[in-house]
Design a protein around this motif. Structure first.
Motif, short mmCIF file in Angstrom:
data_model
loop_
_atom_site.label_atom_id
_atom_site.label_comp_id
_atom_site.label_asym_id
_atom_site.label_seq_id
_atom_site.Cartn_x
_atom_site.Cartn_y
_atom_site.Cartn_z
N ASP A 65 18.50 30.11 76.38
CA ASP A 65 19.43 30.65 77.40
C ASP A 65 19.05 32.08 77.79
O ASP A 65 19.08 32.45 78.96
CB ASP A 65 20.87 30.64 76.86
N THR A 66 18.68 32.89 76.77
CA THR A 66 18.30 34.29 77.05
C THR A 66 17.07 34.33 77.97
O THR A 66 17.02 35.09 78.94
CB THR A 66 17.97 35.03 75.73
N VAL A 67 16.07 33.51 77.65
CA VAL A 67 14.83 33.54 78.43
C VAL A 67 15.08 32.98 79.84
O VAL A 67 14.56 33.51 80.83
CB VAL A 67 13.70 32.77 77.70
N ASN A 68 15.92 31.96 79.93
CA ASN A 68 16.25 31.41 81.26
C ASN A 68 16.98 32.45 82.11
O ASN A 68 16.75 32.53 83.32
CB ASN A 68 17.12 30.15 81.13
N ALA A 69 17.84 33.24 81.47
CA ALA A 69 18.57 34.28 82.22
C ALA A 69 17.60 35.33 82.76
O ALA A 69 17.75 35.82 83.88
CB ALA A 69 19.62 34.93 81.31
N VAL A 70 16.58 35.65 81.97
CA VAL A 70 15.54 36.59 82.44
C VAL A 70 14.83 36.00 83.66
O VAL A 70 14.61 36.68 84.67
CB VAL A 70 14.54 36.92 81.31
N LYS A 85 15.95 33.83 85.79
CA LYS A 85 16.84 33.78 86.96
C LYS A 85 16.86 35.14 87.67
O LYS A 85 16.81 35.23 88.90
CB LYS A 85 18.26 33.41 86.49
N ARG A 86 16.90 36.20 86.89
CA ARG A 86 16.94 37.56 87.47
C ARG A 86 15.60 37.98 88.06
O ARG A 86 15.53 38.55 89.14
CB ARG A 86 17.31 38.58 86.40
N TRP A 87 14.52 37.69 87.30
CA TRP A 87 13.23 38.28 87.65
C TRP A 87 12.22 37.29 88.22
O TRP A 87 11.10 37.67 88.56
CB TRP A 87 12.63 38.98 86.41
N GLY A 88 12.62 36.01 88.30
CA GLY A 88 11.79 35.03 89.00
C GLY A 88 10.87 34.20 88.13
O GLY A 88 10.85 34.33 86.91
N GLY A 89 10.12 33.34 88.81
CA GLY A 89 9.14 32.49 88.11
C GLY A 89 9.73 31.18 87.62
O GLY A 89 10.94 30.94 87.73
N ASN A 90 8.85 30.33 87.09
CA ASN A 90 9.27 28.99 86.64
C ASN A 90 9.01 28.79 85.16
O ASN A 90 8.78 27.66 84.72
CB ASN A 90 8.49 27.92 87.41
N PHE A 91 9.00 29.86 84.40
CA PHE A 91 8.66 29.74 82.97
C PHE A 91 9.68 28.85 82.25
O PHE A 91 10.89 28.94 82.50
CB PHE A 91 8.64 31.13 82.34
N GLU A 92 9.18 28.01 81.35
CA GLU A 92 10.08 27.09 80.64
C GLU A 92 9.97 27.23 79.13
O GLU A 92 8.87 27.38 78.60
CB GLU A 92 9.74 25.65 81.00
N VAL A 93 11.13 27.16 78.48
CA VAL A 93 11.17 27.09 77.01
C VAL A 93 11.53 25.66 76.64
O VAL A 93 12.54 25.15 77.11
CB VAL A 93 12.26 28.03 76.44
N GLU A 94 10.69 25.04 75.84
CA GLU A 94 11.01 23.68 75.40
C GLU A 94 11.20 23.67 73.88
O GLU A 94 10.28 24.06 73.15
CB GLU A 94 9.89 22.72 75.83
N ILE A 95 12.38 23.24 73.46
CA ILE A 95 12.66 23.15 72.02
C ILE A 95 12.14 21.79 71.53
O ILE A 95 12.50 20.76 72.09
CB ILE A 95 14.17 23.29 71.74
N ILE A 96 11.28 21.84 70.52
CA ILE A 96 10.66 20.59 70.04
C ILE A 96 10.88 20.45 68.54
O ILE A 96 11.15 21.43 67.84
CB ILE A 96 9.14 20.57 70.35
N GLU A 97 10.73 19.22 68.05
CA GLU A 97 10.80 18.99 66.60
C GLU A 97 9.43 18.69 66.04
O GLU A 97 9.08 19.11 64.95
CB GLU A 97 11.76 17.84 66.31
#
Ligand code: SAM
Length: 171
Positions: free
Chosen positions: A43-48, A50-62
């Motif tokens: 959520d923190t990285v997605n909020a960054v 949203k504010r500053w742009g780009g399509n960076f994704e965090v994927e939580i994996i097991e």
């Protein structure tokens, strides 16, 4: 370019984990796969983003091995950052030519399989330091510093570089 971070030490705070993601984003990777983290880091990285742009994704994996094997199966190569590897200067020319690269970093002792799955085991010097420092230097060498001047589209804010003070534009 994607990053895979193996492990998450509960005694460390989420800040270190968030920094691994933010450095991946700011230094030119498109995605980070992370094991053992909770939704708040994402959520923190997605909020960054949203504010500053780009399509960076965090994927939580097991299953990090599953991600690494699938990456190789689809034609990608793996560079694992470890103090036991080949010096970055001796490997970087070849690594730069790879079209699809997954960079593995560890939060703690990395399982032997990572060394074996890797096409390159790369040392940013042979002294122990930090996965975030190693990642930043690795990405900077791969992109030859050009990622630091790249325009990032799609955000709400843009910095106007200035010698003094802070200048920010709304988009
Ligand atoms: N003994 C570990 C090792 O194999 O590099 C150090 C663990 S360190 C706490 C966590 C991560 O930082 C490692 O898994 C590795 O990805 C990265 N790292 C630390 N020192 C490094 C170095 N000199 N070169 C490349 N990566 C390094």
């Amino acid at each position: 370019m994607a990053v895979l971070r193996i492990g998450h030490r509960l005694v460390r705070d989420d800040r270190v984990t968030t920094h691994a993601a933010l450095v991946s984003r700011a230094f030119g990777a498109e995605r980070i796969y992370m094991t053992g983290i909770d939704q708040s880091v994402k959520d923190t990285v997605n909020a960054v983003g949203k504010r500053w742009g780009g399509n960076f994704e965090v994927e939580i994996i097991e299953d990090w091995k599953g991600v690494a094997r699938a990456w190789k199966k689809s034609g990608g190569k793996i560079a694992h950052l470890t103090m036991y590897g080949i010096n970055i200067d001796d490997a970087i020319e070849k690594v730069r030519k790879e079209e699809k690269l997954l960079v593995i970093i560890g939060a703690e002792k990395v399982p032997r399989e990572a060394y074996e799955l890797a096409d390159y085991n790369i040392a940013v010097g042979n002294q122990p330091h930090s996965e975030i420092a190693a990642l930043a230097i690795f990405l900077d060498r791969v992109f030859s510093g050009k990622q630091l001047k790249k325009e990032v589209a799609g955000g709400q804010l843009r910095i106007v570089p200035s010698e003094k003070g802070k200048q920010v534009e709304k988009i």
